[in-house]
Write a protein that holds these residues in place. Structure first.
Motif, PDB file in Angstrom:
ATOM      1  N   LEU A 345       0.851  -1.194   0.000  1.00  0.00           N
ATOM      2  CA  LEU A 345       0.000   0.000   0.000  1.00  0.00           C
ATOM      3  C   LEU A 345       0.885   1.241   0.000  1.00  0.00           C
ATOM      4  O   LEU A 345       1.737   1.399   0.875  1.00  0.00           O
ATOM      5  N   PHE A 346       0.693   2.076  -1.011  1.00  0.00           N
ATOM      6  CA  PHE A 346       1.401   3.345  -1.127  1.00  0.00           C
ATOM      7  C   PHE A 346       0.565   4.234  -2.039  1.00  0.00           C
ATOM      8  O   PHE A 346      -0.307   3.739  -2.760  1.00  0.00           O
ATOM      9  N   PRO A 347       0.761   5.554  -1.978  1.00  0.00           N
ATOM     10  CA  PRO A 347      -0.143   6.455  -2.706  1.00  0.00           C
ATOM     11  C   PRO A 347      -0.231   6.175  -4.203  1.00  0.00           C
ATOM     12  O   PRO A 347      -1.281   6.402  -4.822  1.00  0.00           O
ATOM     13  N   GLU A 348       0.839   5.676  -4.786  1.00  0.00           N
ATOM     14  CA  GLU A 348       0.876   5.489  -6.226  1.00  0.00           C
ATOM     15  C   GLU A 348       0.424   4.103  -6.683  1.00  0.00           C
ATOM     16  O   GLU A 348       0.451   3.807  -7.890  1.00  0.00           O
ATOM     17  N   ILE A 349       0.002   3.249  -5.768  1.00  0.00           N
ATOM     18  CA  ILE A 349      -0.405   1.902  -6.172  1.00  0.00           C
ATOM     19  C   ILE A 349      -1.597   1.993  -7.119  1.00  0.00           C
ATOM     20  O   ILE A 349      -2.507   2.800  -6.935  1.00  0.00           O
ATOM     21  N   THR A 350      -1.585   1.171  -8.160  1.00  0.00           N
ATOM     22  CA  THR A 350      -2.631   1.233  -9.170  1.00  0.00           C
ATOM     23  C   THR A 350      -3.716   0.194  -8.892  1.00  0.00           C
ATOM     24  O   THR A 350      -3.508  -0.769  -8.149  1.00  0.00           O
ATOM     25  N   GLU A 351      -4.854   0.402  -9.511  1.00  0.00           N
ATOM     26  CA  GLU A 351      -5.948  -0.556  -9.374  1.00  0.00           C
ATOM     27  C   GLU A 351      -5.526  -1.927  -9.895  1.00  0.00           C
ATOM     28  O   GLU A 351      -5.850  -2.957  -9.298  1.00  0.00           O
ATOM     29  N   ASP A 352      -4.792  -1.937 -11.007  1.00  0.00           N
ATOM     30  CA  ASP A 352      -4.315  -3.209 -11.562  1.00  0.00           C
ATOM     31  C   ASP A 352      -3.386  -3.917 -10.580  1.00  0.00           C
ATOM     32  O   ASP A 352      -3.485  -5.141 -10.399  1.00  0.00           O
ATOM     33  N   GLN A 353      -2.494  -3.171  -9.938  1.00  0.00           N
ATOM     34  CA  GLN A 353      -1.603  -3.793  -8.961  1.00  0.00           C
ATOM     35  C   GLN A 353      -2.389  -4.398  -7.807  1.00  0.00           C
ATOM     36  O   GLN A 353      -2.083  -5.499  -7.349  1.00  0.00           O
ATOM     37  N   GLN A 354      -3.413  -3.705  -7.344  1.00  0.00           N
ATOM     38  CA  GLN A 354      -4.204  -4.238  -6.240  1.00  0.00           C
ATOM     39  C   GLN A 354      -4.973  -5.489  -6.648  1.00  0.00           C
ATOM     40  O   GLN A 354      -5.078  -6.437  -5.857  1.00  0.00           O
ATOM     41  N   HIS A 355      -5.481  -5.516  -7.855  1.00  0.00           N
ATOM     42  CA  HIS A 355      -6.149  -6.727  -8.339  1.00  0.00           C
ATOM     43  C   HIS A 355      -5.167  -7.898  -8.383  1.00  0.00           C
ATOM     44  O   HIS A 355      -5.527  -9.042  -8.037  1.00  0.00           O
ATOM     45  N   ARG A 356      -3.928  -7.624  -8.780  1.00  0.00           N
ATOM     46  CA  ARG A 356      -2.923  -8.675  -8.849  1.00  0.00           C
ATOM     47  C   ARG A 356      -2.554  -9.171  -7.447  1.00  0.00           C
ATOM     48  O   ARG A 356      -2.357 -10.370  -7.225  1.00  0.00           O
ATOM     49  N   VAL A 357      -2.474  -8.252  -6.487  1.00  0.00           N
ATOM     50  CA  VAL A 357      -2.184  -8.645  -5.093  1.00  0.00           C
ATOM     51  C   VAL A 357      -3.282  -9.570  -4.582  1.00  0.00           C
ATOM     52  O   VAL A 357      -3.013 -10.625  -4.000  1.00  0.00           O
ATOM     53  N   VAL A 358      -4.532  -9.192  -4.797  1.00  0.00           N
ATOM     54  CA  VAL A 358      -5.650  -9.986  -4.280  1.00  0.00           C
ATOM     55  C   VAL A 358      -5.745 -11.326  -5.004  1.00  0.00           C
ATOM     56  O   VAL A 358      -6.059 -12.355  -4.384  1.00  0.00           O
ATOM     57  N   ALA A 359      -5.462 -11.343  -6.295  1.00  0.00           N
ATOM     58  CA  ALA A 359      -5.458 -12.607  -7.028  1.00  0.00           C
ATOM     59  C   ALA A 359      -4.389 -13.553  -6.480  1.00  0.00           C
ATOM     60  O   ALA A 359      -4.627 -14.765  -6.314  1.00  0.00           O
ATOM     61  N   ALA A 360      -3.219 -13.011  -6.196  1.00  0.00           N
ATOM     62  CA  ALA A 360      -2.139 -13.827  -5.628  1.00  0.00           C
ATOM     63  C   ALA A 360      -2.501 -14.317  -4.240  1.00  0.00           C
ATOM     64  O   ALA A 360      -2.201 -15.464  -3.861  1.00  0.00           O
ATOM     65  N   LEU A 361      -3.183 -13.456  -3.459  1.00  0.00           N
ATOM     66  CA  LEU A 361      -3.621 -13.846  -2.128  1.00  0.00           C
ATOM     67  C   LEU A 361      -4.640 -14.975  -2.212  1.00  0.00           C
ATOM     68  O   LEU A 361      -4.582 -15.961  -1.453  1.00  0.00           O
ATOM     69  N   LYS A 362      -5.578 -14.837  -3.144  1.00  0.00           N
ATOM     70  CA  LYS A 362      -6.598 -15.871  -3.322  1.00  0.00           C
ATOM     71  C   LYS A 362      -5.952 -17.195  -3.691  1.00  0.00           C
ATOM     72  O   LYS A 362      -6.320 -18.264  -3.157  1.00  0.00           O
ATOM     73  N   ALA A 363      -4.966 -17.156  -4.574  1.00  0.00           N
ATOM     74  CA  ALA A 363      -4.285 -18.379  -4.975  1.00  0.00           C
ATOM     75  C   ALA A 363      -3.527 -18.991  -3.801  1.00  0.00           C
ATOM     76  O   ALA A 363      -3.490 -20.211  -3.626  1.00  0.00           O
ATOM     77  N   ALA A 364      -2.918 -18.122  -2.980  1.00  0.00           N
ATOM     78  CA  ALA A 364      -2.166 -18.610  -1.824  1.00  0.00           C
ATOM     79  C   ALA A 364      -3.078 -19.272  -0.801  1.00  0.00           C
ATOM     80  O   ALA A 364      -2.738 -20.299  -0.202  1.00  0.00           O
ATOM     81  N   LEU A 365      -4.267 -18.718  -0.621  1.00  0.00           N
ATOM     82  CA  LEU A 365      -5.216 -19.283   0.330  1.00  0.00           C
ATOM     83  C   LEU A 365      -5.812 -20.592  -0.168  1.00  0.00           C
ATOM     84  O   LEU A 365      -6.243 -21.409   0.634  1.00  0.00           O
TER      85      LEU A 365
END
Length: 365
Positions: A345-365
């Protein structure tokens, strides 16, 4: 290779690089490296931003806590109450002042100090309470004050520049506050730095004396002090960033809201909760997940720079083994330490980056 970092300082620097370079050139030209006019200018600007009368720049956030305590007269034989779930610097500063840290448990949903645990921790030696404004949101200082009436409150506001509670900015909720300008903070320097905030002229003067070798003027030393000053080059950086901090904090809020929406239907994930009355600045976005260490390793393998804040409660560190605590003494802090996970999380994080983080989290879970 980490593709999406926990914090992107390079992106932030790009926004202030020209202004910093110009300001540093002025400092180099005048060679006022210690106590230059830019320090006083930043102190005034930051005090105004935080809504307090006085800001005293110091060398780092740990010194800021210690000097705040010493300005209150805290010393050997005294005790100070603080949460077990915090960065070790909070307890470290208490110990360096000569006092003993007295730990209390936290609330699982926020990680913040549990005011209901404070009364049992009070003794006739208690001299201050140190609520920590954790992950970018304020502790419930009014409940802390009610739990320990008459005792001064020293806010650890290292993670909460710009946050507020019931409309009052952090730094003005207690008698005195300390903050850190470590590079990764919402308002970060290009090295170490910190500040003490207070409405009291007397406390501010005491901190100014202590930070300058206990010296009101050259070669006069009425008290034993420290060498703990915010240098001029860092003040230039902080002034440039301060002008952008409100916009950056708003970007963090937008990103945090997006994470919360994206995680809403992800089983096993507990997103962070915000206390009623708080306006957080999301220094960190900390979720709780099962099998955290395996999930963290999986995220790293996927190039996601997640982290842990903090993996070991204060009482289980070797540094504070002398307090005499054991596993099980602070069960909430101990449990969440095995579950917490900080997402990028940082001011410049993009929507695409956040979708990728959550996708990776979902895969990890």
């Amino acid at each position: 290779m980490i593709d999406i970092p926990l914090v992107d300082l390079r992106a932030q620097h790009a926004q202030v690089a020209d202004e910093v370079a110009e300001g540093w050139a002025g400092v180099l030209e005048r060679t006022a490296f210690i106590g230059g006019p830019q320090v006083a200018a930043f102190e005034s600007e930051f005090a105004d931003y935080q809504g307090v009368a006085h800001c005293v720049g110091v060398a780092n956030g740990t010194d800021a806590i210690e000097l705040a305590l010493r300005a209150l007269g805290v010393g050997h034989g005294d005790e100070c109450v603080l949460p077990a779930n915090t960065f070790i610097a909070t307890a470290e500063a208490v110990a360096r002042s000569g006092a003993t840290p007295v730990l209390v448990d936290c609330v699982a949903e926020t990680g913040l100090i549990d005011p209901e645990k404070i009364p049992a921790a009070l003794t006739d030696r208690t001299r201050a309470i140190l609520p920590v404004h954790l992950y970018g949101q304020a502790a419930p200082v009014e409940l802390v004050r009610a739990a320990a009436p008459g005792l001064p409150i020293v806010e650890d506001a290292a993670q909460a520049q710009g946050a507020s509670r019931s409309g009052v900015p952090v730094g003005g909720l207690g008698e005195i506050a300390a903050t850190s300008f470590y590079p990764g903070k919402n308002l970060g320097a290009y090295g170490d730095g910190g500040a003490v905030l207070t409405a009291s002229a007397d406390l501010a003067d005491a901190v100014r004396l202590l930070r300058e070798h206990g010296s009101p003027r050259k070669y006069e030393h009425p008290v034993l002090g420290f060498n703990s000053r915010l240098d001029t080059l860092q003040a230039v950086v902080l002034s440039a960033k301060l002008r952008r901090l409100e916009a950056w904090n708003e970007s963090r809020r937008t990103a945090a809201t997006r994470y919360t929406d994206l995680l809403a239907d992800l089983p096993g994930v507990l997103p962070p909760e915000v206390l009623d009355g708080n306006t957080p600045v999301w220094h960190l976005y900390v979720i709780r997940v099962p099998d955290r260490d395996r999930v963290l390793a999986s995220l790293h393998e996927a190039g996601i720079g997640a982290g842990i804040h903090y993996p070991t409660p204060v009482h289980l560190t070797g540094a504070f083994a002398n307090l005499g605590h054991a596993a099980g003494d602070f069960p909430v802090a101990e449990r969440i330490a095995t579950e917490i996970l900080s997402l990028p999380l940082f001011p410049e994080i993009t929507e695409d980056q956040q979708h990728r983080v959550v996708a990776a989290l979902k895969a990890a879970l």
